[in-house]
Design a protein around this motif. Structure first.
Motif, mmCIF file in Angstrom:
data_model
loop_
_atom_site.group_PDB
_atom_site.id
_atom_site.type_symbol
_atom_site.label_atom_id
_atom_site.label_comp_id
_atom_site.label_asym_id
_atom_site.label_seq_id
_atom_site.Cartn_x
_atom_site.Cartn_y
_atom_site.Cartn_z
ATOM 1 N N GLY A 191 0.823 -1.204 0.000
ATOM 2 C CA GLY A 191 0.000 0.000 0.000
ATOM 3 C C GLY A 191 0.853 1.247 0.000
ATOM 4 O O GLY A 191 2.090 1.190 0.014
ATOM 5 N N LYS A 192 0.230 2.428 -0.016
ATOM 6 C CA LYS A 192 0.947 3.700 -0.139
ATOM 7 C C LYS A 192 1.923 3.928 1.011
ATOM 8 O O LYS A 192 3.076 4.304 0.800
ATOM 9 C CB LYS A 192 -0.051 4.849 -0.205
ATOM 10 C CG LYS A 192 -0.863 4.892 -1.494
ATOM 11 C CD LYS A 192 -1.777 6.109 -1.518
ATOM 12 C CE LYS A 192 -2.591 6.160 -2.811
ATOM 13 N NZ LYS A 192 -3.505 7.330 -2.828
ATOM 14 N N LYS A 193 1.459 3.724 2.253
ATOM 15 C CA LYS A 193 2.306 3.980 3.419
ATOM 16 C C LYS A 193 3.512 3.052 3.420
ATOM 17 O O LYS A 193 4.658 3.477 3.628
ATOM 18 C CB LYS A 193 1.479 3.781 4.693
ATOM 19 C CG LYS A 193 2.224 4.089 5.974
ATOM 20 C CD LYS A 193 1.301 3.902 7.178
ATOM 21 C CE LYS A 193 2.039 4.165 8.480
ATOM 22 N NZ LYS A 193 1.159 3.944 9.671
ATOM 23 N N GLU A 194 3.278 1.752 3.154
ATOM 24 C CA GLU A 194 4.353 0.762 3.129
ATOM 25 C C GLU A 194 5.314 1.014 1.962
ATOM 26 O O GLU A 194 6.534 0.839 2.080
ATOM 27 C CB GLU A 194 3.771 -0.650 3.032
ATOM 28 C CG GLU A 194 2.978 -1.099 4.245
ATOM 29 C CD GLU A 194 1.535 -0.610 4.225
ATOM 30 O OE1 GLU A 194 1.186 0.188 3.315
ATOM 31 O OE2 GLU A 194 0.755 -1.012 5.105
ATOM 32 N N ALA A 195 4.758 1.427 0.816
ATOM 33 C CA ALA A 195 5.589 1.682 -0.367
ATOM 34 C C ALA A 195 6.556 2.837 -0.121
ATOM 35 O O ALA A 195 7.737 2.772 -0.488
ATOM 36 C CB ALA A 195 4.699 1.984 -1.570
ATOM 37 N N LEU A 196 6.053 3.917 0.525
ATOM 38 C CA LEU A 196 6.920 5.061 0.804
ATOM 39 C C LEU A 196 8.036 4.675 1.769
ATOM 40 O O LEU A 196 9.199 5.051 1.577
ATOM 41 C CB LEU A 196 6.094 6.207 1.387
ATOM 42 C CG LEU A 196 6.864 7.500 1.682
ATOM 43 C CD1 LEU A 196 7.519 8.038 0.411
ATOM 44 C CD2 LEU A 196 5.931 8.560 2.296
ATOM 45 N N PHE A 197 7.703 3.879 2.802
ATOM 46 C CA PHE A 197 8.705 3.409 3.751
ATOM 47 C C PHE A 197 9.752 2.551 3.032
ATOM 48 O O PHE A 197 10.961 2.658 3.283
ATOM 49 C CB PHE A 197 8.014 2.598 4.861
ATOM 50 C CG PHE A 197 8.927 2.169 5.972
ATOM 51 C CD1 PHE A 197 9.195 3.009 7.038
ATOM 52 C CD2 PHE A 197 9.521 0.913 5.960
ATOM 53 C CE1 PHE A 197 10.038 2.622 8.077
ATOM 54 C CE2 PHE A 197 10.370 0.511 6.979
ATOM 55 C CZ PHE A 197 10.623 1.364 8.041
#
Length: 551
Positions: free
Chosen positions: A467-473
C-alpha cells in the motif's frame, strides 16, 4: 485488422539476457583497446553517398543501403521528372502518323542499341529491370518507352487507351529504374557499409587535429543489403582497431597480442591467429609467371583445404596459368611444419622474387617477436593460402579461427594497408587494423558455455508493495540500498501477495522484503531468501550487509 508486428528482414531484437551477454563481449574488447592505448571515435550512422560509393567494388556498391532525401525533396524531384514525361506525352498525342514517321529515324539507331542492352539486363534482372543499364542510357530509355508505346498505339482511336499507356510509363520509370542517373536525384546519403571507409574520411577531414601515429577504435553498427541467412544479418556491429601513420611492424606484433588478450579474457582458449603477407602471394605469382593473374591464382589456392590439390591445379589451368608454373608450386602444396620451417621452405620457393623476400622478412620479424614475447592462450600460424581482402591489403593479412571444437569460420581478421586515405586525396598514409566478429564470438561463447553465470546484473531485492504507506517506507530503504550498489526495486502495484512473489521467482530475484505495519512501527524489515524459503526480521544495516555478501 491489427498489423502483425515484425522486424525488418535481416535485423533482430535482443532480450535483456542477450544484451547483457553482448555487453560482456563489448566491454571485454573495449577494455583491451583502452589498455593497448587505442582511442575511441564515433562516426555518423550515415555518410554522403559519394563517400561510400565506389569504395567496395561493384558487389559492395549493390549492398549499400541508400536513404531517400528528407522532407519533400524526393517528391519535388519525382514531380519534376513526371512533368518532363507529361510534356513528352502532350507532344506525342498531337502527332499524326506521318509526323511520327518523319522523326522516327532520329530514334532508330539509338533505340536498337538501348533495347539490346535492356534485353540483356532483363534476362539477368527480371521483367523490365533496367537497374544495370549504364547511366547515360537510362534517360534515353525513358523517352524510347514513350516513343515506342505511342507508335504502337497510334492506330487506336481511343484517347483513354493512349493516356493509360503513359500512366504505365510513369509507374515503370519510378518502380523499375534504379540506376546511378536517377539515384542522386532522390538519395544523397547512405547507411555506412563498414567502419573502415568512414574512418579514412575521418582521418583526412580531421588530419590537422590528429596526432600521428593515430591509434583508434570504433564499436558501432553497420548495415548491408545482403541476403539474410544464418550468421549473416543486414544490421550488425563491428569492433575495429587501427593504427595509421606508421609502417612499423611492431604494430602487427601488438595486434597479435591484442587478439590474444581479448580471447584469453573471454576464456576462449585455443583460437588460431592465421597470418600471411600480400608480398608472399605476389612473389609466388611472379615465380610461376602469373603476376597478371594474381587474383585468379590466390582464389584457387585458397580452396586447397576444401577441394584438394588436383582440383586446385585444374582450376589454375582453366584460368590460364601455365602448367610449367603450376609445377613450380608443388612444394607449396606440401608446405607443413611449424612457422619457422614454413619460412625456410618459402625462402627456397621465392629465391628469385624480391617482393616475396620482403614478405618473408616481415613474417620472420613478427614470428621472432611473438616467440620472444609469448602468447597466453592463442597460437600463431602461417597460412600461405590466406588471401583475405587481397585488393585492399598490401602487407600482413590476419584471420582468426575459433577453436576446432566449434565449426564457425573466422571470428576476426584484418591486415596492413599502405594507402587507406588515398581515396580521399591524402596520400602515403600507411596503416594496419583488425576487427572482431561480435556475432560469431557470441555464438562460440554460447556453444562452449563460456558466458559467466553472473553476467546479467539482475535485481537482487524486490520490496513487496502492501500500500501507499508501506511503499513510501520501502522506497526510503531502496534509496539507501542503491547508494550501496545493491540493485533493488519496489513492485509498482499493491497486487496480491502471490502475484508479487511469482513475479520475483520468474525474474530469479534472490531476496524479497516484506514491510507491513509491524515493520514500520519497529523500523525493521523482513528479509526472505527465495532459494531457501527462510525469512528474518532485521534492521536495514543488517539487510544491506546480507544482500551485499550474497550478491
Amino acid at each position: 485488422m491489427a498489423q502483425k508486428p515484425s522486424t525488418p528482414k535481416g535485423t533482430r531484437d535482443f532480450n535483456p539476457e542477450a544484451v547483457a551477454k553482448r555487453n560482456y563481449i563489448f566491454n571485454t574488447i573495449r577494455n583491451a583497446f583502452d589498455t593497448f592505448g587505442f582511442q575511441p571515435i564515433e562516426t555518423p550512422s550515415f555518410e554522403n553517398s559519394e563517400t561510400l560509393m565506389g569504395k567496395y567494388g561493384d558487389e559492395g556498391d549493390r549492398l549499400i543501403f541508400k536513404i531517400l532525401n528528407s522532407g519533400d525533396y524526393f517528391y519535388k524531384t519525382k514531380n519534376g521528372i513526371l512533368s518532363a514525361i507529361r510534356v513528352g506525352e502532350m507532344f506525342y498525342l498531337k502527332l499524326t502518323k506521318e509526323e511520327l514517321d518523319n522523326i522516327d529515324w532520329l530514334y532508330r539507331e539509338s533505340r536498337n542499341q538501348v533495347v539490346q542492352k535492356f534485353l540483356k539486363v532483363t534476362l539477368n534482372g527480371g521483367k523490365n529491370s533496367v537497374k544495370n543499364l549504364p547511366p547515360e542510357d537510362v534517360l534515353d530509355y525513358i523517352f524510347l518507352m514513350i516513343h515506342n508505346a505511342y507508335k504502337n498505339l497510334l492506330s487506336s482511336p481511343d484517347e483513354n487507351t493512349k493516356h493509360k499507356v503513359f500512366t504505365e510509363i510513369y509507374a515503370n520509370v519510378f518502380l523499375n529504374i534504379k540506376s546511378n542517373s536517377i539515384t542522386p536525384l532522390i538519395s544523397e546519403k547512405a547507411l555506412r557499409y563498414d567502419l573502415t571507409v568512414p574512418f579514412a574520411r575521418y582521418v583526412v577531414q580531421h588530419q590537422n587535429d590528429i596526432e600521428f601515429p593515430f591509434k583508434r577504435y570504433q564499436i558501432q553498427p553497420v548495415w548491408r543489403a545482403d541476403r539474410p541467412q544464418k550468421g549473416r544479418f543486414r544490421e550488425f556491429y563491428q569492433c575495429d582497431a587501427d593504427v595509421v601513420g606508421s609502417d612499423s611492424l611492431w604494430q602487427e606484433v601488438e595486434f597479435i597480442q591484442l587478439y590474444d588478450t581479448v580471447f584469453s579474457a573471454l576464456k576462449l582458449d585455443g583460437v588460431t591467429i592465421k597470418i600471411n603477407n600480400r608480398k608472399i602471394l605476389s612473389g609466388i605469382a611472379e615465380v610461376i609467371g602469373a603476376s597478371d593473374k594474381l587474383i585468379d591464382f590466390t582464389v584457387a589456392l585458397d580452396k586447397l583445404d576444401k577441394i584438394g590439390e588436383e582440383k586446385v591445379k585444374q582450376e589454375m589451368l582453366n584460368k590460364g596459368i601455365p602448367e610449367s608454373g603450376i609445377e613450380k608450386l608443388q612444394p607449396l602444396f606440401s608446405l607443413s611444419g611449424n612457422f619457422e620451417s614454413q619460412i625456410e621452405s618459402l625462402k627456397a620457393i621465392l629465391s628469385t622474387s624480391e617482393e616475396g623476400k620482403k614478405g618473408i622478412d616481415e613474417l620472420a620479424f613478427i614470428d621472432t617477436a611473438i616467440s620472444e614475447l609469448g602468447l597466453k592462450t592463442a597460437k600463431l600460424q602461417l597460412d600461405v593460402t590466406l588471401a583475405r581482402g587481397l585488393n585492399y591489403y598490401t602487407g600482413a593479412i590476419f584471420e582468426v579461427s575459433a577453436p576446432e571444437t566449434v565449426k564457425l569460420g573466422s571470428i576476426g581478421g584484418g591486415g596492413r594497408y599502405d594507402d587507406l586515405t588515398g581515396i580521399f586525396g591524402m596520400k602515403n598514409m600507411s596503416g594496419v587494423g583488425i576487427s572482431f566478429g561480435l556475432d560469431r564470438i557470441y555464438l562460440v561463447l554460447e556453444a562452449l558455455g563460456l558466458f559467466p553465470e553472473t553476467i546479467s546484473k539482475h535485481i537482487e531485492v524486490l520490496f513487496i508493495n502492501f500500500g501507499k504507506k508501506e511503499a513510501l517506507f520501502s522506497l526510503k530503504a531502496i534509496k539507501q540500498l542503491r547508494e550501496q550498489g545493491v540493485n533493488a526495486e519496489l513492485y509498482p502495484d499493491a497486487a496480491k501477495m502471490k502475484k508479487q512473489m511469482t513475479h520475483a521467482n520468474r525474474r530469479n530475484i534472490p531476496f524479497v522484503v516484506l514491510v507491513g505495519e509491524e515493520e514500520i512501527n519497529s523500523d525493521s524489515y523482513t528479509l526472505k531468501n527465495m532459494k531457501s524459503g527462510t525469512q528474518e526480521k532485521m534492521a536495514l544495516e543488517a539487510l544491506i550487509s546480507i544482500v551485499k555478501k550474497k550478491s
